[in-house]
Design a protein around this motif. Structure first.
Motif, PDB file in Angstrom:
ATOM      1  N   TRP A  90      47.285  47.075  47.312  1.00 56.01           N
ATOM      2  CA  TRP A  90      46.274  46.211  46.696  1.00 56.01           C
ATOM      3  C   TRP A  90      45.473  45.527  47.794  1.00 56.01           C
ATOM      4  O   TRP A  90      46.033  44.879  48.678  1.00 56.01           O
ATOM      5  N   SER A  91      44.155  45.602  47.724  1.00 59.73           N
ATOM      6  CA  SER A  91      43.307  44.904  48.686  1.00 59.73           C
ATOM      7  C   SER A  91      43.227  43.427  48.311  1.00 59.73           C
ATOM      8  O   SER A  91      43.540  43.039  47.182  1.00 59.73           O
ATOM      9  N   GLU A  92      42.789  42.633  49.237  1.00 58.91           N
ATOM     10  CA  GLU A  92      42.606  41.207  48.962  1.00 58.91           C
ATOM     11  C   GLU A  92      41.551  41.015  47.870  1.00 58.91           C
ATOM     12  O   GLU A  92      41.681  40.149  47.009  1.00 58.91           O
ATOM     13  N   GLU A  93      40.516  41.839  47.907  1.00 61.83           N
ATOM     14  CA  GLU A  93      39.473  41.755  46.895  1.00 61.83           C
ATOM     15  C   GLU A  93      40.021  42.084  45.509  1.00 61.83           C
ATOM     16  O   GLU A  93      39.686  41.422  44.525  1.00 61.83           O
ATOM     17  N   ASP A  94      40.868  43.116  45.423  1.00 60.07           N
ATOM     18  CA  ASP A  94      41.485  43.476  44.142  1.00 60.07           C
ATOM     19  C   ASP A  94      42.361  42.345  43.607  1.00 60.07           C
ATOM     20  O   ASP A  94      42.343  42.037  42.417  1.00 60.07           O
ATOM     21  N   LYS A  95      43.124  41.736  44.488  1.00 65.37           N
ATOM     22  CA  LYS A  95      43.974  40.609  44.068  1.00 65.37           C
ATOM     23  C   LYS A  95      43.114  39.436  43.604  1.00 65.37           C
ATOM     24  O   LYS A  95      43.447  38.752  42.636  1.00 65.37           O
ATOM     25  N   GLY A  96      41.996  39.207  44.286  1.00 67.06           N
ATOM     26  CA  GLY A  96      41.076  38.148  43.876  1.00 67.06           C
ATOM     27  C   GLY A  96      40.478  38.420  42.514  1.00 67.06           C
ATOM     28  O   GLY A  96      40.390  37.529  41.664  1.00 67.06           O
ATOM     29  N   TYR A  97      40.059  39.647  42.295  1.00 61.10           N
ATOM     30  CA  TYR A  97      39.496  40.036  41.000  1.00 61.10           C
ATOM     31  C   TYR A  97      40.523  39.820  39.899  1.00 61.10           C
ATOM     32  O   TYR A  97      40.223  39.270  38.838  1.00 61.10           O
ATOM     33  N   LEU A  98      41.731  40.264  40.164  1.00 58.12           N
ATOM     34  CA  LEU A  98      42.818  40.120  39.193  1.00 58.12           C
ATOM     35  C   LEU A  98      43.067  38.650  38.865  1.00 58.12           C
ATOM     36  O   LEU A  98      43.145  38.269  37.693  1.00 58.12           O
ATOM     37  N   ALA A  99      43.175  37.827  39.889  1.00 59.58           N
ATOM     38  CA  ALA A  99      43.437  36.400  39.679  1.00 59.58           C
ATOM     39  C   ALA A  99      42.295  35.731  38.918  1.00 59.58           C
ATOM     40  O   ALA A  99      42.516  34.887  38.047  1.00 59.58           O
ATOM     41  N   LYS A 100      41.073  36.124  39.212  1.00 63.10           N
ATOM     42  CA  LYS A 100      39.893  35.521  38.588  1.00 63.10           C
ATOM     43  C   LYS A 100      39.773  35.882  37.109  1.00 63.10           C
ATOM     44  O   LYS A 100      39.467  35.036  36.279  1.00 63.10           O
ATOM     45  N   TYR A 101      40.009  37.141  36.760  1.00 68.22           N
ATOM     46  CA  TYR A 101      39.693  37.611  35.416  1.00 68.22           C
ATOM     47  C   TYR A 101      40.883  37.818  34.493  1.00 68.22           C
ATOM     48  O   TYR A 101      40.696  38.091  33.306  1.00 68.22           O
ATOM     49  N   TYR A 102      42.078  37.678  34.978  1.00 65.79           N
ATOM     50  CA  TYR A 102      43.260  37.959  34.152  1.00 65.79           C
ATOM     51  C   TYR A 102      43.296  37.105  32.879  1.00 65.79           C
ATOM     52  O   TYR A 102      43.655  37.601  31.809  1.00 65.79           O
ATOM     53  N   ASP A 103      42.924  35.857  32.976  1.00 62.25           N
ATOM     54  CA  ASP A 103      42.973  34.962  31.812  1.00 62.25           C
ATOM     55  C   ASP A 103      41.775  35.119  30.882  1.00 62.25           C
ATOM     56  O   ASP A 103      41.781  34.585  29.775  1.00 62.25           O
ATOM     57  N   PHE A 104      40.750  35.862  31.319  1.00 65.11           N
ATOM     58  CA  PHE A 104      39.521  35.950  30.535  1.00 65.11           C
ATOM     59  C   PHE A 104      39.273  37.326  29.926  1.00 65.11           C
ATOM     60  O   PHE A 104      38.695  37.430  28.861  1.00 65.11           O
ATOM     61  N   ASP A 105      39.666  38.365  30.620  1.00 62.57           N
ATOM     62  CA  ASP A 105      39.420  39.723  30.145  1.00 62.57           C
ATOM     63  C   ASP A 105      40.697  40.349  29.615  1.00 62.57           C
ATOM     64  O   ASP A 105      41.791  39.905  29.916  1.00 62.57           O
ATOM     65  N   GLU A 106      40.511  41.407  28.877  1.00 62.20           N
ATOM     66  CA  GLU A 106      41.635  42.173  28.354  1.00 62.20           C
ATOM     67  C   GLU A 106      42.272  42.962  29.503  1.00 62.20           C
ATOM     68  O   GLU A 106      41.599  43.348  30.455  1.00 62.20           O
ATOM     69  N   ILE A 107      43.550  43.226  29.383  1.00 65.16           N
ATOM     70  CA  ILE A 107      44.276  43.970  30.413  1.00 65.16           C
ATOM     71  C   ILE A 107      43.659  45.352  30.630  1.00 65.16           C
ATOM     72  O   ILE A 107      43.525  45.805  31.769  1.00 65.16           O
ATOM     73  N   ASP A 108      43.258  46.025  29.561  1.00 65.99           N
ATOM     74  CA  ASP A 108      42.698  47.366  29.728  1.00 65.99           C
ATOM     75  C   ASP A 108      41.381  47.358  30.496  1.00 65.99           C
ATOM     76  O   ASP A 108      41.083  48.284  31.249  1.00 65.99           O
ATOM     77  N   LEU A 109      40.593  46.289  30.363  1.00 64.86           N
ATOM     78  CA  LEU A 109      39.345  46.182  31.122  1.00 64.86           C
ATOM     79  C   LEU A 109      39.625  45.980  32.607  1.00 64.86           C
ATOM     80  O   LEU A 109      38.977  46.584  33.461  1.00 64.86           O
ATOM     81  N   ILE A 110      40.593  45.135  32.898  1.00 62.56           N
ATOM     82  CA  ILE A 110      40.968  44.896  34.297  1.00 62.56           C
ATOM     83  C   ILE A 110      41.559  46.170  34.890  1.00 62.56           C
ATOM     84  O   ILE A 110      41.250  46.542  36.026  1.00 62.56           O
ATOM     85  N   SER A 111      42.386  46.837  34.117  1.00 64.07           N
ATOM     86  CA  SER A 111      42.993  48.095  34.541  1.00 64.07           C
ATOM     87  C   SER A 111      41.915  49.113  34.903  1.00 64.07           C
ATOM     88  O   SER A 111      41.984  49.778  35.941  1.00 64.07           O
ATOM     89  N   TYR A 112      40.913  49.212  34.072  1.00 67.90           N
ATOM     90  CA  TYR A 112      39.804  50.135  34.312  1.00 67.90           C
ATOM     91  C   TYR A 112      39.028  49.736  35.562  1.00 67.90           C
ATOM     92  O   TYR A 112      38.727  50.570  36.417  1.00 67.90           O
ATOM     93  N   ALA A 113      38.718  48.465  35.674  1.00 69.53           N
ATOM     94  CA  ALA A 113      37.936  47.977  36.821  1.00 69.53           C
ATOM     95  C   ALA A 113      38.645  48.218  38.147  1.00 69.53           C
ATOM     96  O   ALA A 113      38.007  48.505  39.162  1.00 69.53           O
ATOM     97  N   LEU A 114      39.962  48.102  38.144  1.00 68.44           N
ATOM     98  CA  LEU A 114      40.736  48.243  39.381  1.00 68.44           C
ATOM     99  C   LEU A 114      41.330  49.646  39.564  1.00 68.44           C
ATOM    100  O   LEU A 114      41.979  49.903  40.580  1.00 68.44           O
ATOM    101  N   SER A 115      41.107  50.526  38.608  1.00 66.98           N
ATOM    102  CA  SER A 115      41.651  51.901  38.635  1.00 66.98           C
ATOM    103  C   SER A 115      43.165  51.911  38.777  1.00 66.98           C
ATOM    104  O   SER A 115      43.738  52.663  39.567  1.00 66.98           O
ATOM    105  N   ARG A 116      43.805  51.039  38.016  1.00 67.43           N
ATOM    106  CA  ARG A 116      45.266  50.938  38.051  1.00 67.43           C
ATOM    107  C   ARG A 116      45.806  50.885  36.625  1.00 67.43           C
ATOM    108  O   ARG A 116      45.106  50.480  35.704  1.00 67.43           O
ATOM    109  N   LYS A 117      47.034  51.277  36.460  1.00 65.33           N
ATOM    110  CA  LYS A 117      47.662  51.240  35.138  1.00 65.33           C
ATOM    111  C   LYS A 117      47.860  49.797  34.700  1.00 65.33           C
ATOM    112  O   LYS A 117      48.010  48.897  35.518  1.00 65.33           O
ATOM    113  N   GLU A 118      47.867  49.599  33.383  1.00 66.13           N
ATOM    114  CA  GLU A 118      48.027  48.256  32.827  1.00 66.13           C
ATOM    115  C   GLU A 118      49.335  47.624  33.287  1.00 66.13           C
ATOM    116  O   GLU A 118      49.376  46.431  33.593  1.00 66.13           O
TER     117      GLU A 118
END
Length: 92
Positions: A36-64
């Motif tokens: 995981w890059s620092e940017e990916d971890k930042g994205y995850l931390a920023k949007y986890y409470d606001f977006d759906e898991i499947d959207l974050i999964s898609y954005a980061l190209s990782r499984k839910e």
């Protein structure tokens, strides 16, 4: 409304992989076994409470499951706020 449109886009992309005979597990989640890059971890931390898991999964190209697991690891380590601040600075 925005999440609903994003969900439809994700569904279409996934269907496209299946129609082309591609293995979704191999292509769609291409970063799942990478560090995981620092940017990916930042994205995850920023949007986890606001977006759906499947959207974050898609954005980061990782499984839910990987997204959930990484978020809980960051939360347990007390790093969520630090990564949110990092990502806010990164995108400005």
């Amino acid at each position: 409304m925005k999440n609903e449109l994003n969900r439809k886009k994700i569904k279409l992309v996934r269907q496209n992989y299946v129609k082309q005979g591609e293995e979704e597990e191999e292509d769609f989640y291409s970063l799942d076994n990478t560090k995981w890059s620092e940017e990916d971890k930042g994205y995850l931390a920023k949007y986890y409470d606001f977006d759906e898991i499947d959207l974050i999964s898609y954005a980061l190209s990782r499984k839910e499951k990987a997204v959930k697991q990484r978020y809980h690891e960051l939360r347990k380590a007390g790093k969520i706020e630090a990564y949110r601040e990092y990502y806010d600075k990164l995108i400005k």
